[in-house]
Design a protein around this motif. Sequence first.
Motif, PDB file in Angstrom:
ATOM      1  N   LEU A   1       0.858  -1.185   0.000  1.00 45.98           N
ATOM      2  CA  LEU A   1       0.000   0.000   0.000  1.00 45.98           C
ATOM      3  C   LEU A   1       0.896   1.238   0.000  1.00 45.98           C
ATOM      4  CD1 LEU A   1      -3.030   0.605   0.113  1.00 45.98           C
ATOM      5  CD2 LEU A   1      -2.886   0.597   2.600  1.00 45.98           C
ATOM      6  N   LEU A   2       0.714   2.088  -1.010  1.00 40.56           N
ATOM      7  CA  LEU A   2       1.502   3.322  -1.098  1.00 40.56           C
ATOM      8  C   LEU A   2       0.560   4.494  -0.894  1.00 40.56           C
ATOM      9  CD1 LEU A   2       3.524   2.477  -4.370  1.00 40.56           C
ATOM     10  CD2 LEU A   2       4.193   2.011  -1.999  1.00 40.56           C
ATOM     11  N   ALA A   3       0.754   5.238   0.205  1.00 35.92           N
ATOM     12  CA  ALA A   3      -0.166   6.335   0.521  1.00 35.92           C
ATOM     13  C   ALA A   3       0.590   7.652   0.470  1.00 35.92           C
ATOM     14  CB  ALA A   3      -0.781   6.117   1.900  1.00 35.92           C
ATOM     15  N   ASP A   4       0.144   8.543  -0.463  1.00 34.31           N
ATOM     16  CA  ASP A   4       0.819   9.833  -0.612  1.00 34.31           C
ATOM     17  C   ASP A   4       0.059  10.901   0.164  1.00 34.31           C
ATOM     18  OD1 ASP A   4       2.596  11.732  -1.390  1.00 34.31           O
ATOM     19  OD2 ASP A   4       2.202  11.564  -3.549  1.00 34.31           O
ATOM     20  N   GLU A   5       0.629  11.314   1.292  1.00 37.30           N
ATOM     21  CA  GLU A   5       0.047  12.332   2.177  1.00 37.30           C
ATOM     22  C   GLU A   5      -1.423  12.066   2.508  1.00 37.30           C
ATOM     23  OE1 GLU A   5       1.504  16.076   2.207  1.00 37.30           O
ATOM     24  OE2 GLU A   5       3.126  15.764   0.776  1.00 37.30           O
ATOM     25  N   PRO A   6      -1.711  10.916   3.065  1.00 36.98           N
ATOM     26  CA  PRO A   6      -3.112  10.605   3.386  1.00 36.98           C
ATOM     27  C   PRO A   6      -3.647  11.442   4.551  1.00 36.98           C
ATOM     28  CG  PRO A   6      -1.678   8.920   4.278  1.00 36.98           C
ATOM     29  CD  PRO A   6      -0.798   9.850   3.478  1.00 36.98           C
ATOM     30  N   THR A   7      -2.767  12.114   5.272  1.00 37.02           N
ATOM     31  CA  THR A   7      -3.237  12.886   6.430  1.00 37.02           C
ATOM     32  C   THR A   7      -3.212  14.384   6.163  1.00 37.02           C
ATOM     33  OG1 THR A   7      -0.978  12.868   7.304  1.00 37.02           O
ATOM     34  CG2 THR A   7      -2.464  11.152   8.093  1.00 37.02           C
ATOM     35  N   ALA A   8      -2.931  14.767   4.918  1.00 33.66           N
ATOM     36  CA  ALA A   8      -2.884  16.199   4.605  1.00 33.66           C
ATOM     37  C   ALA A   8      -4.251  16.823   4.842  1.00 33.66           C
ATOM     38  CB  ALA A   8      -2.464  16.401   3.151  1.00 33.66           C
ATOM     39  N   ASN A   9      -4.262  18.042   5.360  1.00 34.41           N
ATOM     40  CA  ASN A   9      -5.499  18.797   5.576  1.00 34.41           C
ATOM     41  C   ASN A   9      -6.454  18.186   6.592  1.00 34.41           C
ATOM     42  OD1 ASN A   9      -4.655  20.607   3.527  1.00 34.41           O
ATOM     43  ND2 ASN A   9      -5.468  19.180   2.005  1.00 34.41           N
ATOM     44  N   LEU A  10      -5.939  17.279   7.425  1.00 35.41           N
ATOM     45  CA  LEU A  10      -6.813  16.707   8.452  1.00 35.41           C
ATOM     46  C   LEU A  10      -6.319  17.175   9.813  1.00 35.41           C
ATOM     47  CD1 LEU A  10      -7.055  13.026   7.140  1.00 35.41           C
ATOM     48  CD2 LEU A  10      -8.631  14.927   6.729  1.00 35.41           C
ATOM     49  N   ASP A  11      -7.252  17.327  10.772  1.00 40.48           N
ATOM     50  CA  ASP A  11      -6.771  17.705  12.105  1.00 40.48           C
ATOM     51  C   ASP A  11      -6.067  16.514  12.746  1.00 40.48           C
ATOM     52  OD1 ASP A  11      -8.560  16.077  13.656  1.00 40.48           O
ATOM     53  OD2 ASP A  11     -10.154  17.532  13.229  1.00 40.48           O
ATOM     54  N   ARG A  12      -5.358  16.810  13.840  1.00 36.40           N
ATOM     55  CA  ARG A  12      -4.450  15.830  14.416  1.00 36.40           C
ATOM     56  C   ARG A  12      -5.131  14.527  14.822  1.00 36.40           C
ATOM     57  NH1 ARG A  12       0.798  16.312  15.479  1.00 36.40           N
ATOM     58  NH2 ARG A  12       1.425  14.703  16.925  1.00 36.40           N
ATOM     59  N   ASP A  13      -6.287  14.667  15.455  1.00 39.59           N
ATOM     60  CA  ASP A  13      -6.994  13.466  15.919  1.00 39.59           C
ATOM     61  C   ASP A  13      -7.448  12.612  14.740  1.00 39.59           C
ATOM     62  OD1 ASP A  13      -6.586  14.161  18.487  1.00 39.59           O
ATOM     63  OD2 ASP A  13      -8.600  14.998  18.829  1.00 39.59           O
ATOM     64  N   TYR A  14      -7.999  13.314  13.743  1.00 43.07           N
ATOM     65  CA  TYR A  14      -8.481  12.585  12.569  1.00 43.07           C
ATOM     66  C   TYR A  14      -7.310  11.906  11.855  1.00 43.07           C
ATOM     67  CZ  TYR A  14     -12.141  11.627   9.151  1.00 43.07           C
ATOM     68  OH  TYR A  14     -13.089  11.003   8.396  1.00 43.07           O
ATOM     69  N   ALA A  15      -6.167  12.634  11.781  1.00 41.44           N
ATOM     70  CA  ALA A  15      -4.975  12.074  11.153  1.00 41.44           C
ATOM     71  C   ALA A  15      -4.537  10.811  11.877  1.00 41.44           C
ATOM     72  CB  ALA A  15      -3.845  13.104  11.154  1.00 41.44           C
ATOM     73  N   HIS A  16      -4.624  10.817  13.195  1.00 41.14           N
ATOM     74  CA  HIS A  16      -4.259   9.617  13.967  1.00 41.14           C
ATOM     75  C   HIS A  16      -5.209   8.475  13.693  1.00 41.14           C
ATOM     76  CE1 HIS A  16      -0.672  10.309  16.242  1.00 41.14           C
ATOM     77  NE2 HIS A  16      -1.081  11.552  16.597  1.00 41.14           N
ATOM     78  N   ASP A  17      -6.515   8.798  13.539  1.00 34.94           N
ATOM     79  CA  ASP A  17      -7.488   7.747  13.191  1.00 34.94           C
ATOM     80  C   ASP A  17      -7.081   7.073  11.888  1.00 34.94           C
ATOM     81  OD1 ASP A  17      -8.907   8.371  15.385  1.00 34.94           O
ATOM     82  OD2 ASP A  17     -10.547   9.432  14.352  1.00 34.94           O
TER      83      ASP A  17
END
Lengths: 217, 301
Positions: free
Chosen positions: A159-175
């Motif tokens: 699985l190659l994920a390019d910036e999957p947490t961009a533009n998300l708040d910290r908690d959501y990024a952790h989810d």
Amino acid sequence: MIQFQQVSKRYPGGFDAVKNLSFEIQTGELVFLAGHSGAGKSTLLKLIAGIEKPSSGAVLVNNQNVSRLGRKALPYVRRHLGLIFQDHKILYDRSVYDNVRLPLDIVGFDGREVKRRVLAALDKVGLSGKEKLNPVALSGGEQQRLCIARAVVHRPAILLADEPTANLDRDYAHDILELFKSFHQVGVTLVISAHDETLMADYGRRILRLKHGEFTA
Amino acid sequence: MKHWIRLNALALQRTVAAMVRHPLNHGLNLLVIAIAAAFPFGFYLLLSSVAAVTAQLPVEPQISVFLKPAAGSAEIGGIKELLAQDERVANARFVAKDEALKDLQAKVGSDDLLAGLTENPLPDAFLVTTRSDASAAALDALKTELAGRPGVDEVQLDSAWAQRLERLLALGRGLLEVIVVLLAVALALITGNAIRMQILTRRDEIEVAKLIGATDAFIRRPFMYAAAVQGLIGGLLACGIVVTALYWLNPAVTELASAYGQRFALHLPGPLEIGAVCLVTTLLNLVGAWLAVWRHLRRFF
Ligand SMILES: Nc1ncnc2c1ncn2[C@@H]1O[C@H](COP(=O)(O)OP(=O)(O)OP(=O)(O)O)[C@@H](O)[C@H]1O
Ligand SMILES: [Mg+2]
């Protein structure tokens, strides 16, 4: 599983996006890819998927030299990959369900199996019940989840994920990162890029740091 | 194999769905294809109708050999003997000038026309019917030969008009070939362009599919189905246009022909011809679509 041998990529126009990179990622490993904007993260991931060809050096995936593969062979290598694009590449002319089924249609799964797998993937990323919606009706985070569902629906080994947490708040990024961790736990090899390194620190995984196309310590 | 059938069924199903969703666009394309195909097909039917009639025409050509007024019986006898022996000649009849004058009078129906003449202006003549299998070149040779005989004033080959018609038909066939080639190219370009439009409306989908492992064949498949359906329906429409036109024209053509004492009608296309037209339009559509998809896919790895 993934191996770079002195890989350089010069884009037309003469810009060197990555310079002389050598590294290896083991089967089942979870690796983060960090670096400033323009450091070459997306380029590196595209080289793995054969979307870009290296100017020199070799990229091996499953011991196959991706850069040497022809038009006919490359699609079959890509089917072992799950790709999450930085620009999402969601199709807004169709439902969430029809977005997620695309990789299965390409392989040619039958209708019942398609339904079973799409619903399972949507359930896994937390989008149950939203399959009939148009993607524009989803929030930014939900759209990211849709991309993840599409990337894993055919159960790829990598699985190659390019910036999957961009533009998300910290908690959501952790989810989202927890979601990736669960794929890691079932043996998927993962490469996840982000420019915010503090997010990755909590996971204690290997981090490849890029700066102007080169690795830093 | 099972996968392959399923992929094809899916592609066909989507193609038909897309056509039903955008009936106007597809309808216009179909019309253009149909008209482009109807032209050469209609022209072909016209030619074959005319060719069928000329095949039934009595093509045994006539040669008229007019003699000099001074020609004596020895010279006439020599020509007669020559004609009797010649293989190219089926039948030769001597028409003396008095007989010819009587014929003419009978045809005109009065003596007035000739009343002012002091002597018969008509020459003696041979009316020669040649064998129908004699070639045009052989007849020309015969004509020259006769013209060189002593006592012969002039030789006329009456079959010239039949040869002219034959040449006209040959020209028509040549023209048909040119039209067919030109419109075939045009048809492939038109359909290629129609398919290119469909590709552009689905470019995002194609890009994503390519990125996540679609083969070129997977991308091409729905467009090839669209082209095949488009070609088949376009071909049938072309036949419909031609049949309608022939029905509409035929009474007038028949009437015109009967005014010349001929029984003639443009013949309607048979199932074989309709099948051939549909096959050709379908193949041309497939060629156009294949090229359009190939051009689009060139930009991807
Ligand atoms: N197709 C291209 N043609 C020319 N130059 C390119 C192309 N793609 C990327 N580049 C250049 O290569 C460098 C690296 O780009 P890349 O997209 O890999 O960076 P990145 O680390 O993913 O950045 P970001 O965090 O902003 O996404 C950039 O300077 C960019 O301008
Ligand atoms: Mg990037």
